[in-house]
Design a protein around this motif. Structure first.
Motif, PDB file in Angstrom:
ATOM      1  N   CYS A 196     -45.821  66.265 -57.527  1.00  0.00           N
ATOM      2  CA  CYS A 196     -46.711  66.183 -56.364  1.00  0.00           C
ATOM      3  C   CYS A 196     -48.155  66.429 -56.790  1.00  0.00           C
ATOM      4  N   PHE A 197     -48.348  67.432 -57.633  1.00  0.00           N
ATOM      5  CA  PHE A 197     -49.690  67.765 -58.112  1.00  0.00           C
ATOM      6  C   PHE A 197     -50.300  66.605 -58.882  1.00  0.00           C
ATOM      7  N   GLU A 198     -49.553  66.043 -59.812  1.00  0.00           N
ATOM      8  CA  GLU A 198     -50.097  64.977 -60.656  1.00  0.00           C
ATOM      9  C   GLU A 198     -50.417  63.733 -59.840  1.00  0.00           C
ATOM     10  N   PHE A 199     -49.537  63.387 -58.910  1.00  0.00           N
ATOM     11  CA  PHE A 199     -49.788  62.222 -58.062  1.00  0.00           C
ATOM     12  C   PHE A 199     -51.055  62.439 -57.239  1.00  0.00           C
ATOM     13  N   GLU A 200     -51.185  63.612 -56.624  1.00  0.00           N
ATOM     14  CA  GLU A 200     -52.371  63.874 -55.803  1.00  0.00           C
ATOM     15  C   GLU A 200     -53.640  63.857 -56.646  1.00  0.00           C
ATOM     16  N   ARG A 201     -53.574  64.421 -57.845  1.00  0.00           N
ATOM     17  CA  ARG A 201     -54.755  64.459 -58.715  1.00  0.00           C
ATOM     18  C   ARG A 201     -55.251  63.048 -59.026  1.00  0.00           C
ATOM     19  N   ILE A 202     -54.337  62.172 -59.441  1.00  0.00           N
ATOM     20  CA  ILE A 202     -54.726  60.806 -59.785  1.00  0.00           C
ATOM     21  C   ILE A 202     -55.179  60.044 -58.534  1.00  0.00           C
ATOM     22  N   LEU A 203     -54.484  60.271 -57.418  1.00  0.00           N
ATOM     23  CA  LEU A 203     -54.845  59.615 -56.166  1.00  0.00           C
ATOM     24  C   LEU A 203     -56.280  59.951 -55.769  1.00  0.00           C
ATOM     25  N   LEU A 204     -56.641  61.226 -55.796  1.00  0.00           N
ATOM     26  CA  LEU A 204     -57.978  61.635 -55.381  1.00  0.00           C
ATOM     27  C   LEU A 204     -59.037  61.190 -56.390  1.00  0.00           C
ATOM     28  N   ASP A 205     -58.680  61.138 -57.669  1.00  0.00           N
ATOM     29  CA  ASP A 205     -59.608  60.590 -58.659  1.00  0.00           C
ATOM     30  C   ASP A 205     -59.966  59.146 -58.306  1.00  0.00           C
ATOM     31  N   GLY A 206     -58.954  58.372 -57.903  1.00  0.00           N
ATOM     32  CA  GLY A 206     -59.193  56.980 -57.556  1.00  0.00           C
ATOM     33  C   GLY A 206     -59.999  56.821 -56.279  1.00  0.00           C
ATOM     34  N   LEU A 207     -59.736  57.678 -55.297  1.00  0.00           N
ATOM     35  CA  LEU A 207     -60.450  57.589 -54.028  1.00  0.00           C
ATOM     36  C   LEU A 207     -61.891  58.066 -54.167  1.00  0.00           C
ATOM     37  N   GLY A 208     -62.113  59.068 -55.014  1.00  0.00           N
ATOM     38  CA  GLY A 208     -63.460  59.538 -55.305  1.00  0.00           C
ATOM     39  C   GLY A 208     -64.241  59.924 -54.061  1.00  0.00           C
ATOM     40  N   VAL A 209     -65.524  59.504 -54.026  1.00  0.00           N
ATOM     41  CA  VAL A 209     -66.406  59.875 -52.924  1.00  0.00           C
ATOM     42  C   VAL A 209     -66.163  59.022 -51.688  1.00  0.00           C
ATOM     43  N   SER A 210     -65.198  58.117 -51.755  1.00  0.00           N
ATOM     44  CA  SER A 210     -64.885  57.293 -50.589  1.00  0.00           C
ATOM     45  C   SER A 210     -64.243  58.103 -49.474  1.00  0.00           C
ATOM     46  N   VAL A 211     -63.697  59.269 -49.818  1.00  0.00           N
ATOM     47  CA  VAL A 211     -63.017  60.089 -48.815  1.00  0.00           C
ATOM     48  C   VAL A 211     -63.498  61.529 -48.893  1.00  0.00           C
TER      49      VAL A 211
ATOM     50  N   LEU B  51     -56.558  59.226 -42.856  1.00  0.00           N
ATOM     51  CA  LEU B  51     -55.380  58.925 -43.665  1.00  0.00           C
ATOM     52  C   LEU B  51     -54.574  60.196 -43.898  1.00  0.00           C
ATOM     53  N   LEU B  52     -53.260  60.055 -43.821  1.00  0.00           N
ATOM     54  CA  LEU B  52     -52.329  61.109 -44.213  1.00  0.00           C
ATOM     55  C   LEU B  52     -51.558  60.624 -45.432  1.00  0.00           C
ATOM     56  N   PHE B  53     -51.510  61.445 -46.462  1.00  0.00           N
ATOM     57  CA  PHE B  53     -50.641  61.194 -47.609  1.00  0.00           C
ATOM     58  C   PHE B  53     -49.587  62.297 -47.626  1.00  0.00           C
ATOM     59  N   HIS B  54     -48.350  61.918 -47.350  1.00  0.00           N
ATOM     60  CA  HIS B  54     -47.226  62.860 -47.386  1.00  0.00           C
ATOM     61  C   HIS B  54     -46.502  62.628 -48.709  1.00  0.00           C
ATOM     62  N   ILE B  55     -46.813  63.471 -49.685  1.00  0.00           N
ATOM     63  CA  ILE B  55     -46.302  63.319 -51.054  1.00  0.00           C
ATOM     64  C   ILE B  55     -45.101  64.239 -51.218  1.00  0.00           C
ATOM     65  N   ARG B  56     -43.975  63.674 -51.676  1.00  0.00           N
ATOM     66  CA  ARG B  56     -42.741  64.459 -51.766  1.00  0.00           C
ATOM     67  C   ARG B  56     -42.096  64.286 -53.136  1.00  0.00           C
TER      68      ARG B  56
END
Length: 328
Positions: free
Chosen positions: A119-134, A107-112
């Motif tokens: 960008c930082f806040e979106f990525e932080r919450i995104l990765l929290d949700g994905l957790g150990v799945s990625v 997966l590519l996430f191109h956050i703009r």
């Protein structure tokens, strides 16, 4: 390049055609092999629009957006029944002097955004949700540098298509109607040797790039014995039609680590256009006359994705959830 059928294509392209931003995060991850991980990823993809709204409402002028690209292997795991016609893993290139490696990425996430904190806040919450799945395999924070220049000092993205040429160049059309409105995406992280580049006289730098440094005027090198980066990256088919791609490259760097680079990201209607561009750069035209920019700029990653139109992305995620165990 024009396309007469664009009035019939649903251009809901995950904001691919949005104006170039002041900040971006390029996040590449792989997805764990178990079905629960895949289910959790699908739940997250299904909720991306809501996450953009959750973070972006604080300042709508920041224009937060996120484009999702899906690699070939993950596409097959989603069991969609069919895939975009040209979608395949990145093909490594071995030239006579320089090579372009292939690296993992599901997966590519191109956050703009116009604001790096968004960008930082979106990525932080995104990765929290994905957790150990990625697993994160590459993460780059880019910034707009002066008047859209790269760290080599030249304006980048001048040849980007505009107006109706933009969707005609970047978005799949009637030739693969099931995936119309989507886009092939290729990413490469380049690191520059700025010390060596600084030793090159400006006239030779301009000859290598194919544009003047100060005022960004294109240099005609059709009759030159060695083609410039600009000329090697210009793709013309057998019928004489020029094929553009949409670049949203960004500089990045950590001066304390002596790390300076450009994150190349190209969106294209046809994957073969970017593949031919890279072949010309690394192998040369004629063979051996490779892109001299590669003497100063080295790729460390290379991955290919397909960014489906927003309705298809949501449909893929929802259909996969129905086949998989509950994620949360």
């Amino acid at each position: 390049m024009t396309e007469k059928n664009w009035d019939r294509v649903p251009i809901d392209a995950q904001s691919i055609d949005a104006p170039l931003s002041q900040a971006a995060v390029f996040l590449v991850v792989t997805v764990a092999g178990d079905r629960a991980a895949l289910a959790n990823v699908c739940v997250t993809l299904d909720g991306l629009d809501d996450l953009v709204k959750t973070v972006g409402f604080r300042d709508l002028s920041a224009r937060l957006s996120c484009i999702v690209g899906i690699g070939r292997d993950l596409w097959d795991r989603l069991d969609a029944g069919k895939r975009p016609r040209e979608l395949k893993p990145f093909s490594p290139i071995q030239g006579g002097v320089h090579a372009a490696p292939a690296t993992p990425g599901d997966l590519l996430f191109h956050i703009r955004s116009e604001r790096p904190d968004f960008c930082f806040e979106f990525e932080r919450i995104l990765l929290d949700g994905l957790g150990v799945s990625v697993t994160v395999v590459d993460e780059v924070s880019g910034f707009r540098y002066f008047d859209a220049r790269d760290l080599l000092g030249f304006v980048d993205g001048t040849a980007n298509p505009t107006g109706l040429d933009l969707p005609a160049s970047a978005l799949v059309g009637d030739e693969d109607a099931d995936f119309a409105g989507g886009s092939y995406v290729v990413v490469q992280k380049y690191l520059h040797d700025l010390g060596a580049w600084a030793q090159v006289p400006t006239p030779l730098q301009e000859e290598i790039i194919g544009r003047t440094k100060i005022d960004n005027i294109e240099i005609d090198d059709d009759d030159a014995p060695r083609k410039s980066h600009k000329s090697l990256a210009t793709i013309v088919d057998a019928e004489g039609n020029e094929h553009d791609i949409l670049r949203d490259n960004m500089p990045f760097g950590r001066p304390g680590q002596r790390e300076f680079g450009t994150y190349f990201i190209g969106y294209s209607r046809y994957l073969w256009v970017i593949e031919k561009m890279l072949q010309r750069m690394y192998v040369g035209d004629p063979p051996g006359a490779y892109d001299r920019l590669l003497d100063f700029s080295t790729p460390h990653t290379g991955t290919t994705f397909f960014a489906p139109a927003r309705p298809m992305l949501q449909a893929l995620a929802q259909a996969a959830q129905e086949k998989l165990p509950t994620a949360r």
